[in-house]
Structures are given as C-alpha cells and as structure tokens.
Design a protein around this motif. Structure first.
Motif, short mmCIF file in Angstrom:
data_model
loop_
_atom_site.label_atom_id
_atom_site.label_comp_id
_atom_site.label_asym_id
_atom_site.label_seq_id
_atom_site.Cartn_x
_atom_site.Cartn_y
_atom_site.Cartn_z
N ARG A 279 8.83 62.82 19.58
CA ARG A 279 9.46 64.14 19.48
C ARG A 279 10.54 64.14 18.40
O ARG A 279 10.78 65.17 17.76
CB ARG A 279 10.05 64.53 20.83
CG ARG A 279 9.00 64.75 21.91
CD ARG A 279 9.62 64.98 23.26
NE ARG A 279 10.32 66.26 23.32
CZ ARG A 279 11.07 66.65 24.34
NH1 ARG A 279 11.24 65.84 25.39
NH2 ARG A 279 11.67 67.82 24.32
N CYS B 63 0.85 65.83 21.21
CA CYS B 63 0.80 64.44 20.76
C CYS B 63 1.31 63.50 21.87
O CYS B 63 2.13 62.61 21.62
CB CYS B 63 1.58 64.23 19.47
SG CYS B 63 0.94 65.19 18.08
N VAL B 64 0.82 63.73 23.06
CA VAL B 64 1.26 62.96 24.22
C VAL B 64 0.05 62.65 25.09
O VAL B 64 -0.89 63.46 25.19
CB VAL B 64 2.33 63.75 25.03
CG1 VAL B 64 1.78 65.06 25.55
CG2 VAL B 64 2.90 62.91 26.17
N HIS C 63 4.51 59.79 24.31
CA HIS C 63 4.25 60.40 23.00
C HIS C 63 3.80 59.33 22.00
O HIS C 63 4.52 58.35 21.78
CB HIS C 63 5.51 61.08 22.47
CG HIS C 63 5.71 62.46 23.01
ND1 HIS C 63 6.26 62.70 24.25
CD2 HIS C 63 5.42 63.68 22.48
CE1 HIS C 63 6.32 64.01 24.46
NE2 HIS C 63 5.80 64.63 23.41
#
Length: 377
Positions: free
Chosen positions: A12, A47-48, A8
């Motif tokens: 998270r 977003c990884v 990421h």
C-alpha cells in the motif's frame, strides 16, 4: 505478534502514491485485462491475497515471518526511498541509499504471484474437464489416459497448488537476492512529467527492457516484444513508475563502478510516456492501476495510437529514427569525447532534422556540447 492473513504483494505504501485521498482512505482506479470497466478501489483491497506468504510451519509464531519481513524491511522503507527519488534536488546518492532503492524497488518483481500463477494455470489446464457437469474427469498423464472422480481431481489441484506455493516461497527469495546483486551497481535516472500526462502502474509494476541494438539491420520490433526475457541479464534496463508523474529507470553500468550521481530530468515527452505505459500494461498480470484520469487517458491513447494511420506511422517512425540517431551520437561521444569536432559536427547535422530539433533530450545534450564549444573558443 499479529497474524496478517490478507497479504499485499504490491504494498500500500507504493499504491498510495497513485491514489486520491478521501478522509483517511486511499483510492486508486483499476482496469482488469479483457474488461472495459474501470473501477475505484481502496488500496487496502487491491493487489492482495490471502496467505500468499504464510509459511507452512506448525509454529504459529513463525507462520507470518515472511509477511513481517516484507512489512518491516521493505514496505515500511519505501516511503523514505520514494521521497528521496522524487526530490528533484537530489542528484547524489550514497551506497546506503542506493542499496535501499534497488532492494525496495526490485522486490516488486519476484514477490508478486505472477510466476506462481503461471505454474498453477499450466497444471489446471490438464484438468480442463473439471468445469464440466460430470462426475468423472479424463486426464492424460505421461501419455496415458486415466479416469478419476471430480473430487479427486480437485484434491490433486489443491495439493499441487500448495506444492507450487511452497516452492515459490523458497525460490522467489533466492531470485530476489540474485536480482538485487546483479543490478546494485547500475546507473539510475528519475524522469518527471511536466505536463498533464500521467503514468500508470500495475499488479506487476517492474518493467524489464532487454537490450537491443536498434541500429542493427536485423532489428525487428515484433521480435523484440516476443523474445523471452532473462531477468538476470546485466544489459537489461528496468523501469518502475513511482507515481502518476514520476518514473525510475535503472540503466546497465558499463564498467560495474559505483556512480554516486543520478539524473533528474523534467522534460519527458508524451510519446515516451505512451511507450512506458504500453509496456507497463504488457507486464501486468491482471490489473492496470492509476488515477481515474491516468487510466482513462491510457486506455483511450492506446486505442488512438495503435490505429494504422499515416499520422501514427509517422509518429512511430520518427520515434524510432530519433532513437537510432541518439544511439549513434552516444557512440561518437564515447569514441571521440564530448568536446570533439566529430561530435560537434554531428550535433549541427542533427539540428536540421525536425524529429531531433523538437526532442527535449537532444536539445539538452546539444546545449551542453555547444556550451563546451563556446568555453573552449
């Protein structure tokens, strides 16, 4: 030690604060640039990227050192920073917490693949013809046209992308350290939304606002938004939304002295939220992210308030005039002092203006000035 291939670039622990919880999972809503569809994603799946931070070394025990650094030194610390910042009772900050806030929040700027993707996209444009259904590709390099096979072109692109990634791995850490150093002594403020409005965030959540003197006759909104931003300019203001109701603003320090207090303000206006969200989207690379309501409202608000109507022109005009008046008032306070007759007279004059009288920030400042005046009588 684990081998985390899926990495990421926006943690998270940050995204979860914009999410709704379903069992043991967190879900956000996101919209891709150029698309109308708003989709629901687990924070595990947005977003990884694979191997973004994987180091090009032979030792398997060291390949994931950078990913572990972010996981252990940044991402795991973020919940502590977040809880501290959103607590409205916290208005004093020691140097240890200041370092954590600046280090953790500003890490979200250079660690994203935005700058890497810019380099990759520029190089790929040289090989535009690779998309065509032909065996060979014509490219112009140093002014000369050459013909190579499509497979060879793909190999060149792969190798260049890996070279760019290796440079990114080195340079982004150097830039990150410099970024933290130049903002470490800055002032901070946390603004809370008290009504139904919401902030969004993005896959590039740190927003930089370069300094501009809106009182200058040369000021132009169009020029302001088109100018290139130097991230290391000490005059920049930095914004990062912390959740749907809270935003952190990092303000340039005038004298580079450590201030152990920071502002907690709970009356941010709708138009301020509108402007912050607009800039968050401008800084995004591919995705804007938030709650279902937050993203839906942002999309509809941008459509509504970007229309050239008399009401919108007045709203923007009042906002710009208010900003100029507040800056002029700030300059008088710095020159004459908060208790001066010049400042008190200016406050009385500004109260007569509708767009000032209804502004929460001005009302609060005016009450302080008038309170000081009463105590001095």
């Amino acid at each position: 030690m684990s081998k985390p291939v899926r990495q990421h670039f926006i943690p998270r622990s940050y995204l979860n604060n914009f999410a709704e919880i379903d069992g043991d999972k967190h879900f956000v809503f996101a919209k891709r640039k150029g698309h109308e569809l708003i989709r629901k994603y687990s924070t595990k799946d947005i977003c990884v990227e694979k191997n973004l931070y994987t180091l090009p070394v032979d030792d398997d025990n060291k390949k994931f050192d950078l990913e572990h650094f972010y996981a252990d030194r940044i991402d795991s610390v973020y919940p502590e920073v977040y809880r501290f910042l959103i607590d409205k009772q916290n208005t004093v900050i020691d140097f240890e917490m200041r370092l954590k806030v600046i280090s953790v929040c500003l890490s979200l700027y250079f660690r994203t693949p935005k700058f890497l993707n810019i380099e990759n996209d520029a190089f790929e444009r040289i090989f535009e013809q690779i998309k065509n259904d032909t065996e060979n590709v014509k490219v112009v390099i140093f002014g000369k046209e050459i013909v190579i096979s499509k497979e060879e072109a793909k190999k060149i692109i792969r190798e260049k992308k890996e070279d760019n990634r290796r440079y990114f791995l080195r340079q982004h850490l150097i830039d990150y350290e410099k970024f933290v150093s130049c903002k470490l002594l800055d002032n901070m403020a946390v603004y809370h939304i008290a009504d139904e409005n919401e902030f969004i965030t993005s896959d590039n959540p740190v927003v930089l606002r370069p300094f501009v003197d809106v009182t200058s006759p040369d000021y132009s909104l169009e020029v302001y938004y088109s100018r290139e931003i130097d991230p290391f300019d000490p005059k920049n203001m930095i914004c990062i939304s912390l959740d749907a109701k809270t935003i952190l603003v990092i303000l340039p320090s005038e004298d580079n002295k450590v201030v152990n207090t920071f502002l907690q303000q709970s009356d941010i206006s709708f138009f301020d939220v509108l402007m912050y969200n607009s800039e968050i989207e401008k800084f995004s690379e591919q995705w804007i992210v938030g709650s279902d309501k937050g993203v839906q409202s942002h999309v509809s608000d941008q459509v509504k308030y970007n229309k050239d109507t008399p009401e919108n022109r007045k709203l923007l005009g009042d906002y710009q005039k208010k900003t100029i008046k507040l800056l002029e008032l700030q300059k008088k306070i710095e020159k004459y002092g908060l208790d001066s007759d010049e400042v008190k007279f200016e406050v009385v004059q500004l109260r007569e203006l509708d767009y000032m009288a209804n502004d929460n920030a001005f009302r609060r400042l005016a009450s302080i000035v008038e309170g000081n005046r009463s105590r001095n009588l």
